[in-house]
Design a protein around this motif. Structure first.
Motif, PDB file in Angstrom:
ATOM      1  N   MET A 191      -0.987  22.715  22.452  1.00 12.01           N
ATOM      2  CA  MET A 191      -1.153  22.848  23.901  1.00 12.01           C
ATOM      3  C   MET A 191      -2.132  21.785  24.400  1.00 12.01           C
ATOM      4  O   MET A 191      -2.868  21.194  23.625  1.00 12.01           O
ATOM      5  CB  MET A 191      -1.685  24.241  24.245  1.00 12.01           C
ATOM      6  CG  MET A 191      -3.108  24.489  23.800  1.00 12.01           C
ATOM      7  SD  MET A 191      -3.830  26.010  24.460  1.00 12.01           S
ATOM      8  CE  MET A 191      -5.539  25.808  23.920  1.00 12.01           C
TER       9      MET A 191
ATOM     10  N   GLN B 279      -3.972  25.091  28.626  1.00 13.26           N
ATOM     11  CA  GLN B 279      -2.706  25.717  29.012  1.00 13.26           C
ATOM     12  C   GLN B 279      -2.628  27.181  28.585  1.00 13.26           C
ATOM     13  O   GLN B 279      -1.898  27.961  29.200  1.00 13.26           O
ATOM     14  CB  GLN B 279      -1.543  24.919  28.431  1.00 13.26           C
ATOM     15  CG  GLN B 279      -1.373  23.555  29.099  1.00 13.26           C
ATOM     16  CD  GLN B 279      -0.238  22.755  28.522  1.00 13.26           C
ATOM     17  OE1 GLN B 279      -0.087  22.652  27.307  1.00 13.26           O
ATOM     18  NE2 GLN B 279       0.586  22.161  29.382  1.00 13.26           N
TER      19      GLN B 279
ATOM     20  N   LYS C 154      -3.324  26.623  19.914  1.00 11.40           N
ATOM     21  CA  LYS C 154      -3.280  27.769  20.822  1.00 11.40           C
ATOM     22  C   LYS C 154      -4.132  28.895  20.233  1.00 11.40           C
ATOM     23  O   LYS C 154      -3.978  29.240  19.056  1.00 11.40           O
ATOM     24  CB  LYS C 154      -1.848  28.250  21.013  1.00 11.40           C
ATOM     25  CG  LYS C 154      -1.684  29.360  22.044  1.00 11.40           C
ATOM     26  CD  LYS C 154      -0.264  29.913  22.083  1.00 11.40           C
ATOM     27  CE  LYS C 154       0.722  28.874  22.556  1.00 11.40           C
ATOM     28  NZ  LYS C 154       2.098  29.470  22.703  1.00 11.40           N
TER      29      LYS C 154
ATOM     30  N   LYS D 261      -1.176  32.616  29.599  1.00 13.36           N
ATOM     31  CA  LYS D 261      -0.697  31.300  30.013  1.00 13.36           C
ATOM     32  C   LYS D 261      -1.382  30.990  31.328  1.00 13.36           C
ATOM     33  O   LYS D 261      -1.175  31.690  32.320  1.00 13.36           O
ATOM     34  CB  LYS D 261       0.814  31.291  30.183  1.00 13.36           C
ATOM     35  CG  LYS D 261       1.369  29.925  30.568  1.00 13.36           C
ATOM     36  CD  LYS D 261       2.886  29.954  30.743  1.00 13.36           C
ATOM     37  CE  LYS D 261       3.411  28.574  31.145  1.00 13.36           C
ATOM     38  NZ  LYS D 261       4.877  28.579  31.339  1.00 13.36           N
TER      39      LYS D 261
END
Length: 312
Positions: free
Chosen positions: A1, A104, A23, A34
């Motif tokens: 990410m 993210q 992540k 998210k």
């Protein structure tokens, strides 16, 4: 990410955009989000600069940022009050065990988030957590502001200040604020009763017999505030512990606030937003890749309201 990270302490030059950051995974009492939007707070810049490294040293690379809004994608095994797919907002700052919001995806403690206000979009919700709960905690928990009381709010155009002004008005208080000349019309539109242009006026020579002062400026502004508070009144500062000798001299309660961005505060804040009593003002929005520009703007431009980072 993708994440905005630092590998050492310093100024804006230390920001790096990592396209392949791992992540994070939620622990038993965390959720994975998210991220749609995040916002910049002064504490983020202090952490980046290393002001807190003795108290809370970072492990590099470190993802910074605290405020966020987004959608739940996974739950820790002991989380029961939320479901995947729900829209939430809150704090994921690394100082409280979150993974940082300038990314993210993030993990946040379930104790530091709540369902997103229905009448706020993601950008507005991502701008609210720290500033909104700071104002709420100061005015309702510490000051216990009542209808008809007089409050002076320093920095009424800023991130915390502009929300505090709206909250104080919704509580029925007489609200005075100090701002720089370009922000006078902005705070008038928020409903303030009296504006002091601090560049051209000395508030301590004009005001007296106030029930409370909420300080988001600090320094000499805070020290001069004792003279405007009546005996038995209260001063709350977001920036430092007020001088207790001055507090004793003037017969005033004075305290420095460390904001607790917890679920009960965030639920109250969402209710205030959904009832139309508070609306966060977004000064400017940046992309995650523009993190250097966003922080430079936050530090140098004295934004009206909040600076937002749009992520997903």
């Amino acid at each position: 990410m993708k994440a905005a990270q630092i590998n050492k302490y310093g100024g804006n030059e230390v920001w790096e955009i990592n396209q392949n950051a791992p992540k994070p995974s939620p622990s038993s009492e965390q959720i994975l989000v998210k991220v749609n939007s995040a916002s910049i707070n002064p504490i983020d810049l202090k952490i980046r600069a290393g002001y807190l490294k003795k108290m809370a040293p970072l492990q590099f690379p470190a993802t910074l940022g605290g405020d966020f809004s987004g959608i739940i994608v996974a739950l820790g095994e002991r989380v029961s009050d939320f479901k995947t797919g729900e829209e939430v907002y809150g704090q994921a700052i690394i100082l409280n065990g979150g993974s940082g919001s300038f990314a993210q995806h993030l993990v946040a403690n379930v104790a530091n988030l709540a369902h997103k206000p229905k009448k706020a979009n993601f950008e507005e919700a991502g701008a609210l957590p720290l500033a909104g709960t700071s104002a709420l905690q100061a005015l309702k928990d510490h000051i216990k502001l009542q209808s008809g009381q007089k409050i002076l709010i320093h920095g009424g155009a800023g991130g915390i200040g502009h929300i505090a002004v709206q909250l104080a008005k919704s509580l029925g208080a007489y609200v005075t604020t100090t701002v720089n000349t370009p922000h006078i019309n902005f705070v008038k539109n928020l409903g303030v009763d009296q504006v002091i242009d601090y560049k051209n006026q000395n508030f301590e020579e004009i005001l007296k017999d106030f029930d409370a002062v909420f300080d988001t400026v600090g320094g000499e502004t805070l020290n001069k505030s004792f003279a405007v508070v009546k005996n038995g009144g209260i001063i709350v500062s977001m920036l430092e512990q007020p001088n207790q000798e001055l507090a004793e001299k003037y017969g005033v309660t004075a305290l420095g606030q460390g904001t607790n961005t917890n679920t009960p505060h965030l639920i109250q804040l969402a209710q205030l937003v959904d009832s139309g009593k508070i609306k966060v003002h977004i000064d400017k929005t940046f992309e995650l890749s523009e993190i250097k520009e966003a922080c430079d703007y936050q530090e140098k431009s004295h934004p009206r309201g909040k600076v937002v980072i749009k992520i997903n």
